[in-house]
Design an enzyme around this catalytic site. Structure first.
Site, PDB file in Angstrom:
ATOM      1  N   SER A   1      48.150   0.418  29.126  1.00 30.22           N
ATOM      2  CA  SER A   1      48.000   1.025  30.448  1.00 30.22           C
ATOM      3  C   SER A   1      46.776   1.925  30.535  1.00 30.22           C
ATOM      4  O   SER A   1      46.390   2.334  31.628  1.00 30.22           O
ATOM      5  CB  SER A   1      49.257   1.809  30.805  1.00 30.22           C
ATOM      6  OG  SER A   1      49.592   2.673  29.757  1.00 30.22           O
TER       7      SER A   1
ATOM      8  N   HIS B   1      46.992  -6.030  32.300  1.00 27.31           N
ATOM      9  CA  HIS B   1      47.846  -4.883  32.606  1.00 27.31           C
ATOM     10  C   HIS B   1      48.792  -5.212  33.756  1.00 27.31           C
ATOM     11  O   HIS B   1      48.376  -5.248  34.911  1.00 27.31           O
ATOM     12  CB  HIS B   1      46.961  -3.665  32.938  1.00 27.31           C
ATOM     13  CG  HIS B   1      47.721  -2.411  33.181  1.00 27.31           C
ATOM     14  ND1 HIS B   1      47.246  -1.403  33.979  1.00 27.31           N
ATOM     15  CD2 HIS B   1      48.925  -1.987  32.733  1.00 27.31           C
ATOM     16  CE1 HIS B   1      48.122  -0.416  34.003  1.00 27.31           C
ATOM     17  NE2 HIS B   1      49.148  -0.748  33.261  1.00 27.31           N
TER      18      HIS B   1
ATOM     19  N   GLU C   1      46.050  -6.151  36.498  1.00 27.04           N
ATOM     20  CA  GLU C   1      44.707  -5.596  36.320  1.00 27.04           C
ATOM     21  C   GLU C   1      44.131  -6.256  35.060  1.00 27.04           C
ATOM     22  O   GLU C   1      44.730  -6.168  33.987  1.00 27.04           O
ATOM     23  CB  GLU C   1      44.860  -4.076  36.127  1.00 27.04           C
ATOM     24  CG  GLU C   1      43.645  -3.255  36.379  1.00 27.04           C
ATOM     25  CD  GLU C   1      43.947  -1.757  36.241  1.00 27.04           C
ATOM     26  OE1 GLU C   1      44.859  -1.366  35.476  1.00 27.04           O
ATOM     27  OE2 GLU C   1      43.243  -0.979  36.896  1.00 27.04           O
TER      28      GLU C   1
ATOM     29  N   ASN D   1      45.696   3.490  36.584  1.00 30.19           N
ATOM     30  CA  ASN D   1      46.232   4.758  36.087  1.00 30.19           C
ATOM     31  C   ASN D   1      45.252   5.920  36.205  1.00 30.19           C
ATOM     32  O   ASN D   1      45.655   7.077  36.166  1.00 30.19           O
ATOM     33  CB  ASN D   1      46.738   4.599  34.659  1.00 30.19           C
ATOM     34  CG  ASN D   1      48.105   3.941  34.659  1.00 30.19           C
ATOM     35  OD1 ASN D   1      48.939   4.236  35.513  1.00 30.19           O
ATOM     36  ND2 ASN D   1      48.333   3.030  33.728  1.00 30.19           N
TER      37      ASN D   1
END
Ligand code: 3HC
Length: 283
Positions: A119, A140, A152, A190
């Protein structure tokens, strides 16, 4: 580069979700974890998820039986010999991930692509543990994997264009939407999400409002499906802290400093839904 057999490393929340969506898209999946009990538990979780779809009339019982057959389990890393693509979904720790990639690099055939569901950690650094950095890429997935449309896709410094293209096409076969990003702490998702969650925790810490009020403001005011504190519990407070620490050390900027309340909860074992208590209590 044909991809038929997928191996998923780690039968936790993300690993089981990833195995589930590949199985539904008719890929052969090997779900791996260190212990028999963990992989069986993971497979059970997937079966339950299919069962819920049957109950809702979204899947026939016969189809459920068919799809579950696409998944086999393993506790042997040597199973990597049979995989065209391996997706790692173990804990967010660079030492652990590097060790896993080093092992996989030794065992997997030359053509095999090694992907990480990290992540926030550097794909370039993970790739450097292997002798095939051009075949290492970030994939991801978002939680809950069966529901969330985004994957992602992160290019490491050495990731080959053809590898990116294969993973992009594969993601579309899962009925998900690939978005290309470069390797940078927290990538895009993130880097933006976690500071918002951290800020919500500071807002609580500083007594600006109650947890319910903070969540309500963001849910109703911004149309988010979950308030940020509920979402933090859903993701896991340990994971949130880990990602904030990666952003903080990666950018060296105090705007990414994890809130002391987040640290305190993690130290207390209040990890969110998975431990039964985070900002809220779960039964
Ligand atoms: N597995 C499979 N399906 C699930 C599920 C799960 N864990 N959780 C919910 N679903 C399904 C339900 O079965 C339901 O399906 P249906 O429409 O076919 O009946 C559908 O999702 C909606 O679920 P519910 O009606 O039970 O509940 P909600 O409408 O409240 O939706 C939610 C639940 C999808 C989790 C929604 O609240 C949401 O989107 N929350 C935000 C999730 C989010 O932001 N995820 C990203 C987290 S960040 C991340 O993953 C990155 C990482 O690196 C930290």
């Amino acid at each position: 580069m044909e991809v038929n057999k997928i191996m998923v490393i780690g039968a936790g929340q993300m690993g089981t979700g990833i195995a589930q969506v590949f199985a539904e898209a008719e890929f052969d999946v090997i779900l791996y974890d260190l212990e028999e009990e963990i992989v069986k538990k993971g497979l059970n979780k997937i079966a339950k998820s299919f069962h819920r779809q049957v109950e809702k009339g979204k899947m026939t019982a016969a189809r459920k039986e068919e799809v579950i057959k696409n998944i086999s389990t393993s506790t042997l890393l040597q199973s990597a010999k049979n995989a065209d693509l391996i997706i790692e979904a173990v804990i967010e720790n660079i030492a652990v991930k590097s060790k896993v990639f080093k092992e996989l690099d030794k065992t997997a055939p030359e053509h095999t692509i090694l992907a990480s569901n990290t992540s926030s950690l550097s794909i370039t650094e993970i790739a450097s543990a292997t002798n095939r950095p051009e075949k290492v890429i970030g994939m991801h997935f978002m939680n809950p994997v069966p529901v969330m449309k985004l994957v992602e896709i992160i290019r490491g410094l050495e990731t080959a264009d053809i590898v990116y293209e294969v993973i992009e096409e594969l993601t579309k076969k899962l009925n998900k939407v690939p978005v290309e990003v470069n390797d940078y702490p927290g990538f895009v998702s993130n880097r933006i999400l976690m500071p918002m969650i951290n800020e919500a925790i500071y807002t609580l810490f500083e007594g600006v409002a109650t947890k319910e009020a903070i969540d309500e403001v963001m849910k109703l005011g911004m149309n988010h499906p979950m308030g940020p504190l509920t979402l933090a519990d859903f993701i896991g407070l340990d994971t949130c802290l880990y990602i904030m620490e990666t952003l903080h050390s990666g950018f060296g900027d105090d705007k990414y400093r994890p809130c002391p309340l987040l640290r305190k909860y993690v130290k207390a074992g209040r990890l969110g839904r998975k431990s039964g208590r985070g900002f809220y209590t779960y039964t």
